[in-house]
Design a protein around this motif. Structure first.
Motif, short mmCIF file in Angstrom:
data_model
loop_
_atom_site.label_atom_id
_atom_site.label_comp_id
_atom_site.label_asym_id
_atom_site.label_seq_id
_atom_site.Cartn_x
_atom_site.Cartn_y
_atom_site.Cartn_z
N SER A 107 0.84 -1.19 0.00
CA SER A 107 0.00 0.00 0.00
C SER A 107 0.87 1.25 0.00
N LEU A 108 0.24 2.37 -0.34
CA LEU A 108 0.97 3.62 -0.41
C LEU A 108 1.50 4.04 0.96
N TYR A 109 0.72 3.71 2.02
CA TYR A 109 1.14 4.09 3.37
C TYR A 109 1.36 2.84 4.21
N THR A 110 2.56 2.61 4.63
CA THR A 110 2.89 1.50 5.52
C THR A 110 3.38 2.08 6.84
N PRO A 111 2.57 2.02 7.90
CA PRO A 111 3.01 2.61 9.17
C PRO A 111 4.21 1.88 9.74
N LYS A 112 5.10 2.64 10.34
CA LYS A 112 6.31 2.09 10.94
C LYS A 112 6.30 2.41 12.44
N ILE A 113 6.13 1.36 13.26
CA ILE A 113 6.06 1.52 14.70
C ILE A 113 6.92 0.43 15.33
N LEU A 129 8.56 -1.44 35.41
CA LEU A 129 9.97 -1.29 35.04
C LEU A 129 10.09 -0.21 33.97
N LYS A 130 10.90 0.80 34.28
CA LYS A 130 11.08 1.93 33.35
C LYS A 130 12.37 1.71 32.57
N PHE A 131 12.21 1.13 31.38
CA PHE A 131 13.36 0.88 30.51
C PHE A 131 13.76 2.23 29.88
N ASP A 132 14.77 2.83 30.49
CA ASP A 132 15.10 4.21 30.15
C ASP A 132 16.26 4.35 29.17
N ASP A 133 16.89 3.25 28.81
CA ASP A 133 17.99 3.32 27.85
C ASP A 133 17.43 2.98 26.46
N VAL A 134 16.89 3.99 25.81
CA VAL A 134 16.17 3.78 24.55
C VAL A 134 17.17 3.69 23.40
N VAL A 135 17.05 2.64 22.61
CA VAL A 135 17.88 2.45 21.43
C VAL A 135 17.09 2.76 20.16
N THR A 136 15.87 2.23 20.08
CA THR A 136 15.00 2.44 18.92
C THR A 136 13.63 2.88 19.41
N ASN A 137 13.07 3.90 18.77
CA ASN A 137 11.73 4.36 19.13
C ASN A 137 11.09 5.01 17.90
N VAL A 138 10.78 4.17 16.91
CA VAL A 138 10.20 4.65 15.65
C VAL A 138 8.77 5.11 15.93
N GLY A 139 8.52 6.38 15.69
CA GLY A 139 7.21 6.96 15.97
C GLY A 139 7.10 7.57 17.34
N ASN A 140 8.06 7.28 18.23
CA ASN A 140 8.06 7.84 19.60
C ASN A 140 6.79 7.49 20.38
N TYR A 141 6.36 6.22 20.26
CA TYR A 141 5.15 5.80 20.98
C TYR A 141 5.49 5.06 22.28
N TYR A 142 6.80 4.84 22.53
CA TYR A 142 7.23 4.31 23.82
C TYR A 142 7.75 5.48 24.65
N THR A 150 2.22 3.26 24.20
CA THR A 150 0.83 3.63 23.94
C THR A 150 0.53 3.42 22.46
N CYS A 151 -0.52 2.64 22.19
CA CYS A 151 -0.84 2.28 20.80
C CYS A 151 -1.41 3.47 20.04
N PRO A 152 -0.82 3.81 18.88
CA PRO A 152 -1.36 4.90 18.06
C PRO A 152 -2.25 4.43 16.91
N VAL A 209 -6.44 1.88 19.60
CA VAL A 209 -5.83 3.19 19.88
C VAL A 209 -5.98 3.53 21.36
N GLY A 210 -4.86 3.89 21.98
CA GLY A 210 -4.87 4.25 23.39
C GLY A 210 -4.52 3.13 24.34
N ASP A 211 -4.46 1.89 23.87
CA ASP A 211 -4.07 0.79 24.75
C ASP A 211 -2.62 0.96 25.20
N GLU A 212 -2.33 0.54 26.45
CA GLU A 212 -0.99 0.68 27.02
C GLU A 212 -0.41 -0.70 27.36
N VAL A 213 0.89 -0.85 27.06
CA VAL A 213 1.60 -2.10 27.33
C VAL A 213 2.85 -1.76 28.13
#
Length: 241
Positions: A107-113, A129-142, A150-152, A209-213
């Motif tokens: 598709s023309l739009y493929t979301p990357k999360i 547990l607050k995993f604070d050493d972030v390596v990858t955060n595509v979309g900044n939803y973590y 948080t699910c977008p 949308v809005g669910d938290e893990v």
């Protein structure tokens, strides 16, 4: 004229009066009752025999006659012969293009999360547990300050976590992955003859949308490891709805 003679119990009495056999006289008497009914419409002449005559029919021409009550419907008849086929309908809209040489095109739009983070500080007891050493955060939803993703976008997601237990005192450690506060996966590490042990698990979840893990400690101690990333938490979107 119609003459109807009704005679009820007619009685004739014959009596003979006279002195000799040559002179004989007869006297008749009629005892009883009679009733005579006359038809004023009769046109018979004197001397003619009386005959029964029916009254002439009434003339209803020009008169409005009140209709009677409608009767019940009759039994339906057999079905008729099948009619001719109708005209063909209009052509429908053009469908989507089929697969090409390499299969279906994306598709023309493929979301990357996606995200991946490690745990720097030690934790113990019962806390997220607050995993604070972030390596990858595509979309900044973590969010590393809360330890929650948080699910977008609704869809199917994959999550995995690995938690290193800090032992040496004979205790155990439990770590649960939770969706909106409900446990969706659990892991345990026991301190037997060694000081460290791992607890890990993975899940595939449908999120709206809005669910938290997040990953929450449920007893025991977790080794942080500064920037070594002994304990990690990661996830990504497999495909959207």
């Amino acid at each position: 004229m119609v003459l109807i003679l009704l005679v009820a119990i007619p009685l004739l009495v014959h009596t003979t009066k006279g002195g000799n056999s040559g002179n004989a006289g007869s006297h008749y008497e009629m005892l009883g009752s009679c009733k005579m009914v006359c038809d004023p419409y009769s046109t018979s002449q004197p001397g003619q025999e009386l005959a029964a005559v029916s009254p002439p029919p009434q003339d209803y021409s020009g008169k409005k006659i009140k209709s009677g009550l409608r009767g019940p419907p009759g039994i339906p008849g057999p079905p008729g012969a099948r009619g001719p086929p109708g005209e063909p309908g209009k052509p429908g809209p053009q469908g989507p293009p089929g697969p090409g040489p390499g299969g279906y095109s994306p598709s023309l739009y493929t979301p990357k999360i996606a995200f991946y983070a490690g745990l720097r500080k030690q934790h113990e007891g019962s806390e997220i547990l607050k995993f604070d050493d972030v390596v990858t955060n595509v979309g900044n939803y973590y969010e590393p300050s809360t330890g929650k993703f948080t699910c977008p976008l609704p869809g199917i997601y994959f999550f995995t976590y690995h938690v290193l237990m800090r032992g040496g005192d004979g205790t155990s450690m439990w770590a649960d992955l939770k969706k909106n506060g409900l446990v969706r996966a659990s892991a345990i590490a026991q301190d037997a003859d060694q000081n460290y042990d791992y607890a890990s698990n993975s899940v595939i979840l449908h999120l709206d949308v809005g669910d938290e893990v997040c990953v929450q400690l449920d007893g025991g101690k977790v080794h942080g490891g500064n920037t070594n990333k002994y304990s990690t938490f990661s996830g990504f979107l497999i495909y959207p709805d």
